[in-house]
Motif scaffolding. Structure first.
Motif, PDB file in Angstrom:
ATOM      1  N   LYS A  86      49.510  13.854   9.856  1.00  0.00           N
ATOM      2  CA  LYS A  86      49.645  14.100  10.915  1.00  0.00           C
ATOM      3  C   LYS A  86      49.438  14.426  11.604  1.00  0.00           C
ATOM      4  N   ASP A  87      48.353  15.635  10.730  1.00  0.00           N
ATOM      5  CA  ASP A  87      47.774  16.660  11.466  1.00  0.00           C
ATOM      6  C   ASP A  87      46.801  15.765  12.124  1.00  0.00           C
ATOM      7  N   TRP A  88      46.258  14.383  12.087  1.00  0.00           N
ATOM      8  CA  TRP A  88      44.954  14.144  12.502  1.00  0.00           C
ATOM      9  C   TRP A  88      45.358  13.355  13.330  1.00  0.00           C
ATOM     10  N   ILE A  89      45.075  12.491  14.346  1.00  0.00           N
ATOM     11  CA  ILE A  89      44.630  11.799  15.309  1.00  0.00           C
ATOM     12  C   ILE A  89      43.449  10.224  15.052  1.00  0.00           C
ATOM     13  N   LEU A  90      43.694   9.688  15.371  1.00  0.00           N
ATOM     14  CA  LEU A  90      42.747   8.775  15.679  1.00  0.00           C
ATOM     15  C   LEU A  90      42.488   8.325  17.482  1.00  0.00           C
ATOM     16  N   VAL A  91      41.505   8.771  17.935  1.00  0.00           N
ATOM     17  CA  VAL A  91      41.373   8.000  19.410  1.00  0.00           C
ATOM     18  C   VAL A  91      40.227   6.700  19.375  1.00  0.00           C
ATOM     19  N   ASP A  92      40.702   6.188  20.245  1.00  0.00           N
ATOM     20  CA  ASP A  92      40.168   4.930  20.413  1.00  0.00           C
ATOM     21  C   ASP A  92      38.992   5.355  21.280  1.00  0.00           C
ATOM     22  N   TYR A  93      38.100   4.048  21.337  1.00  0.00           N
ATOM     23  CA  TYR A  93      36.794   3.938  21.685  1.00  0.00           C
ATOM     24  C   TYR A  93      36.643   3.778  23.472  1.00  0.00           C
ATOM     25  N   TYR A  94      38.293   3.152  23.542  1.00  0.00           N
ATOM     26  CA  TYR A  94      38.636   3.498  25.197  1.00  0.00           C
ATOM     27  C   TYR A  94      38.142   5.125  25.760  1.00  0.00           C
ATOM     28  N   ASP A  95      39.053   5.525  25.162  1.00  0.00           N
ATOM     29  CA  ASP A  95      39.261   7.155  25.141  1.00  0.00           C
ATOM     30  C   ASP A  95      37.943   7.904  25.112  1.00  0.00           C
ATOM     31  N   ALA A  96      36.524   7.253  25.040  1.00  0.00           N
ATOM     32  CA  ALA A  96      35.447   7.673  24.485  1.00  0.00           C
ATOM     33  C   ALA A  96      34.567   8.994  25.700  1.00  0.00           C
ATOM     34  N   ASP A  97      35.817   8.680  27.450  1.00  0.00           N
ATOM     35  CA  ASP A  97      35.026   9.637  28.202  1.00  0.00           C
ATOM     36  C   ASP A  97      36.262  10.942  27.855  1.00  0.00           C
ATOM     37  N   ARG A  98      36.303  11.295  27.064  1.00  0.00           N
ATOM     38  CA  ARG A  98      37.424  12.424  26.734  1.00  0.00           C
ATOM     39  C   ARG A  98      37.371  12.668  25.209  1.00  0.00           C
ATOM     40  N   TRP A  99      36.114  12.411  24.963  1.00  0.00           N
ATOM     41  CA  TRP A  99      36.079  12.755  22.926  1.00  0.00           C
ATOM     42  C   TRP A  99      35.222  13.782  23.003  1.00  0.00           C
ATOM     43  N   HIS A 100      34.576  14.210  24.692  1.00  0.00           N
ATOM     44  CA  HIS A 100      34.196  15.948  24.297  1.00  0.00           C
ATOM     45  C   HIS A 100      34.928  16.850  24.575  1.00  0.00           C
ATOM     46  N   GLU A 101      36.530  16.625  25.036  1.00  0.00           N
ATOM     47  CA  GLU A 101      36.925  17.524  25.518  1.00  0.00           C
ATOM     48  C   GLU A 101      37.952  17.580  24.069  1.00  0.00           C
ATOM     49  N   LEU A 102      38.177  16.690  23.982  1.00  0.00           N
ATOM     50  CA  LEU A 102      39.195  16.610  21.981  1.00  0.00           C
ATOM     51  C   LEU A 102      38.154  16.880  21.428  1.00  0.00           C
ATOM     52  N   VAL A 103      36.813  17.441  21.339  1.00  0.00           N
ATOM     53  CA  VAL A 103      36.222  17.925  19.988  1.00  0.00           C
ATOM     54  C   VAL A 103      36.580  19.071  20.220  1.00  0.00           C
ATOM     55  N   ARG A 104      36.910  19.507  21.460  1.00  0.00           N
ATOM     56  CA  ARG A 104      36.186  21.354  21.909  1.00  0.00           C
ATOM     57  C   ARG A 104      37.886  21.911  21.538  1.00  0.00           C
ATOM     58  N   ILE A 105      38.435  20.672  21.475  1.00  0.00           N
ATOM     59  CA  ILE A 105      39.743  21.308  21.371  1.00  0.00           C
ATOM     60  C   ILE A 105      40.633  21.402  19.891  1.00  0.00           C
ATOM     61  N   ALA A 106      39.441  20.521  19.143  1.00  0.00           N
ATOM     62  CA  ALA A 106      39.997  20.533  17.369  1.00  0.00           C
ATOM     63  C   ALA A 106      39.346  21.773  16.889  1.00  0.00           C
ATOM     64  N   LEU A 107      38.179  21.583  17.274  1.00  0.00           N
ATOM     65  CA  LEU A 107      36.866  23.202  17.316  1.00  0.00           C
ATOM     66  C   LEU A 107      37.829  24.397  17.825  1.00  0.00           C
ATOM     67  N   GLU A 108      38.204  24.587  18.805  1.00  0.00           N
ATOM     68  CA  GLU A 108      38.779  25.893  18.586  1.00  0.00           C
ATOM     69  C   GLU A 108      40.348  26.131  17.563  1.00  0.00           C
ATOM     70  N   ILE A 109      40.778  25.164  17.674  1.00  0.00           N
ATOM     71  CA  ILE A 109      42.499  25.106  16.689  1.00  0.00           C
ATOM     72  C   ILE A 109      41.382  25.308  14.706  1.00  0.00           C
ATOM     73  N   ALA A 110      40.429  24.856  14.813  1.00  0.00           N
ATOM     74  CA  ALA A 110      39.558  25.220  13.330  1.00  0.00           C
ATOM     75  C   ALA A 110      39.311  26.782  13.364  1.00  0.00           C
ATOM     76  N   GLN A 111      38.644  26.956  14.758  1.00  0.00           N
ATOM     77  CA  GLN A 111      38.217  28.349  14.172  1.00  0.00           C
ATOM     78  C   GLN A 111      39.595  29.731  14.517  1.00  0.00           C
ATOM     79  N   GLN A 112      40.636  28.231  15.107  1.00  0.00           N
ATOM     80  CA  GLN A 112      41.869  29.771  14.994  1.00  0.00           C
ATOM     81  C   GLN A 112      42.556  30.025  13.617  1.00  0.00           C
ATOM     82  N   ASN A 113      42.700  28.449  12.744  1.00  0.00           N
ATOM     83  CA  ASN A 113      43.432  29.031  11.100  1.00  0.00           C
ATOM     84  C   ASN A 113      41.891  29.141  10.089  1.00  0.00           C
ATOM     85  N   GLY A 114      40.677  29.429  10.850  1.00  0.00           N
ATOM     86  CA  GLY A 114      39.544  30.131  10.251  1.00  0.00           C
ATOM     87  C   GLY A 114      39.853  31.127  10.050  1.00  0.00           C
ATOM     88  N   LYS A 115      40.408  32.140  10.985  1.00  0.00           N
ATOM     89  CA  LYS A 115      40.155  33.068  10.736  1.00  0.00           C
ATOM     90  C   LYS A 115      41.150  33.756   9.556  1.00  0.00           C
TER      91      LYS A 115
END
Length: 115
Positions: A86-115
């Motif tokens: 449940k912590d992970w999602i898969l986003v299809d290639y059809y939404d590849a134009d949003r991948w950059h945004e999603l990677v940044r969101i996931a990185l922000e969450i990883a940075q918050q969790n890494g503190k």
């Protein structure tokens, strides 16, 4: 060129950019798939298995996934005998134009969790 080839190109460009731009982001593996890590933990990966090609993102089970307004979101389910992760999602290639945004969101969450 197939959708998988195009998706792989998007992933490689995106992963190169993120690894160059953000301190602490490195290339890694998740279940033999190309991934990006922060503080030694995978936060995104490129999937070509499990019935589709897409971006796997760790956003956390409490993330408001419906607010992303993506065409399709699936929870990561790599094991046939276990429930989806449940912590992970898969986003299809059809939404590849949003991948950059999603990677940044996931990185922000990883940075918050890494503190």
């Amino acid at each position: 060129m197939t959708d998988i080839d195009r998706a792989r190109q998007v992933w490689h460009a995106l992963s190169d950019q993120m690894a160059d731009e953000f301190k602490g982001v490195e290339r890694g593996k998740m279940m033999s798939a190309d991934a990006l890590t922060y503080a030694g933990k995978v936060f995104v990966f490129f999937s070509t298995k499990g019935g589709g090609t897409g971006l796997g993102c760790r956003l956390g089970r409490d993330y408001p996934f419906d607010q992303l307004k993506l065409s399709q979101i699936r929870h990561l389910a790599p094991f046939k005998t276990k429930p989806p992760m449940k912590d992970w999602i898969l986003v299809d290639y059809y939404d590849a134009d949003r991948w950059h945004e999603l990677v940044r969101i996931a990185l922000e969450i990883a940075q918050q969790n890494g503190k």
